[in-house]
Design a protein around this motif. Structure first.
Motif, PDB file in Angstrom:
ATOM      1  N   LEU A   1       0.813  -1.221   0.000  1.00 31.51           N
ATOM      2  CA  LEU A   1       0.000   0.000   0.000  1.00 31.51           C
ATOM      3  C   LEU A   1       0.847   1.272   0.000  1.00 31.51           C
ATOM      4  O   LEU A   1       0.337   2.358  -0.290  1.00 31.51           O
TER       5      LEU A   1
ATOM      6  N   LEU B   1       0.924   3.805  -2.868  1.00 25.85           N
ATOM      7  CA  LEU B   1      -0.036   4.900  -3.016  1.00 25.85           C
ATOM      8  C   LEU B   1       0.546   6.260  -2.607  1.00 25.85           C
ATOM      9  O   LEU B   1      -0.123   7.292  -2.801  1.00 25.85           O
TER      10      LEU B   1
ATOM     11  N   LEU C   1       0.450   9.234  -5.022  1.00 25.93           N
ATOM     12  CA  LEU C   1      -0.842   9.464  -5.660  1.00 25.93           C
ATOM     13  C   LEU C   1      -1.250  10.941  -5.667  1.00 25.93           C
ATOM     14  O   LEU C   1      -1.668  11.469  -6.723  1.00 25.93           O
TER      15      LEU C   1
ATOM     16  N   TRP D   1      -1.010  12.575   4.836  1.00 25.10           N
ATOM     17  CA  TRP D   1      -1.164  11.524   3.820  1.00 25.10           C
ATOM     18  C   TRP D   1      -0.215  10.361   4.090  1.00 25.10           C
ATOM     19  O   TRP D   1      -0.596   9.189   3.983  1.00 25.10           O
TER      20      TRP D   1
ATOM     21  N   VAL E   1      -1.433   6.479   4.806  1.00 24.42           N
ATOM     22  CA  VAL E   1      -0.972   5.315   4.042  1.00 24.42           C
ATOM     23  C   VAL E   1      -0.291   4.303   4.961  1.00 24.42           C
ATOM     24  O   VAL E   1      -0.479   3.094   4.835  1.00 24.42           O
TER      25      VAL E   1
ATOM     26  N   SER F   1      -2.878   2.363   6.689  1.00 26.99           N
ATOM     27  CA  SER F   1      -3.509   1.407   5.771  1.00 26.99           C
ATOM     28  C   SER F   1      -2.638   0.169   5.563  1.00 26.99           C
ATOM     29  O   SER F   1      -3.146  -0.923   5.303  1.00 26.99           O
TER      30      SER F   1
END
Length: 331
Positions: free
Chosen positions: A9, A12, A15, A67, A71, A74
């Motif tokens: 993950l 990401l 992104l 952010w 992440v 996650s």
């Protein structure tokens, strides 16, 4: 040590940067324009623009950190503990205990006092259960019908507790030996690769149930289930009546021929327990016939850590939202 359960993950992370580079800018339109008649006065305040640039840079860094934390949460960060050894034998062992009315006969001696057959069984079988480290153990109680009291489990303490809580007549007054064997077959057949054993304890003959014991034994032999049978009850007991005392055989209803046939058909053995000492010796012998295998396996306990980065990300997001609201109020 710390590890991430889903490290992929982290792909990401770029992104937001890709979205800013590849997507067209939002069309704010003329509705968002601010008409200020005092632009000349604003131009005379050079520090204000610099301050806005600094604030903008701080906001971007805070948003990037939020952010990153999101992440990271996650990806499921986990704290791994030290390896813990488990002993697993690969054996499924089911106990089937008779709760019919005849189990209340007090022809056993336990710690110097007369007790009924079920009480003696609980005392000895409980010790046997505690010794079976690594086995999955289940418990069947039977009378008029057979009932699964405890499914196969490594939790020996719970099985022991459920056995202690059983009571005479709980499953009826009669004896359904065939149904008890059939239920054991049903509960054990889902694990064909394991060694499967049934220890059946009764003090009488089959007087109830939809399946005869010998038919159930034939099916058990086909399924690879080994049955050890234990016949409990003294051969002689002194009773008092109106004419004085006399000796009787409290185990005259015990069908030893059927119990022996059940064991021989499935590759097991039949045992006779006339007192507590013999019953204890039988369970000791079963420990020898079905030894606990020491197959060592290890597992590492883990603690989920994702709430921490997730909480920090939410607090940063809340702080950024609050700062934006206050900036709008100043404007």
């Amino acid at each position: 040590m710390i590890q991430f359960a889903w490290p992929w993950l982290f792909l990401l992370l770029p992104l937001p940067w890709l979205a800013r580079r590849l997507l067209p800018p939002a069309d704010l339109g003329m509705s968002s324009a601010l008409r200020a008649p005092f632009l000349d006065e604003l131009d005379r305040l050079p520090r204000t623009a610099q301050t806005l640039r600094v604030d903008r840079r701080h906001v971007l860094w805070a948003a990037a950190l939020a952010w990153l934390l999101l992440v990271a949460a996650s990806a499921r960060p986990q704290w791994l503990g030290e390896p813990i050894e488990q002993t697993v034998s690969g054996r499924d062992l089911m106990l089937a205990v008779d709760l019919s009315g005849s189990m209340e006969i007090t022809d056993f001696l336990l710690q110097g006092r007369q007790v009924d057959r079920l009480t003696a069984t609980k005392a000895v079988a409980g010790q046997f259960i505690e010794r079976r480290v690594g086995d999955r153990i289940g418990l069947i109680l039977f009378g008029d019908k057979a009932y699964l009291q405890a499914p196969l489990t490594f939790d020996r303490k719970t099985v022991h507790t459920l056995l202690d809580e059983s009571a005479i007549g709980l499953a009826g007054e009669k004896t359904a030996i065939g149904d008890a064997i059939g239920l054991a077959i049903k509960r054990l057949k889902d694990n064909p690769d394991k060694q499967r054993v049934l220890i059946l304890l009764s003090d009488g003959a089959n007087t109830a149930g939809a399946v005869s014991p010998l038919q159930a034994a034939d099916l058990a032999a086909k399924e690879g289930l080994k049955i050890y049978t234990i016949g409990v009850g003294a051969d002689e007991m002194v009773v008092r009546d109106f004419f004085g005392t006399r000796k009787v055989n409290p185990s005259e209803d015990l069908d030893e021929d059927t119990m022996t046939a059940l064991a021989s058909k499935t590759g097991g053995r039949y045992f006779r327990a006339r007192d507590t000492a013999e019953l204890a010796e039988i369970y000791n012998l079963l420990d020898t016939l079905e030894p606990v295998e020491r197959d060592r396996r290890y597992f590492r306990p883990h603690i989920e850590l994702f709430p921490w980065p997730l909480g920090c990300a939410l607090m940063l997001a809340a702080a950024l939202s609050l700062a934006r609201v206050r900036g709008a109020e100043r404007a």
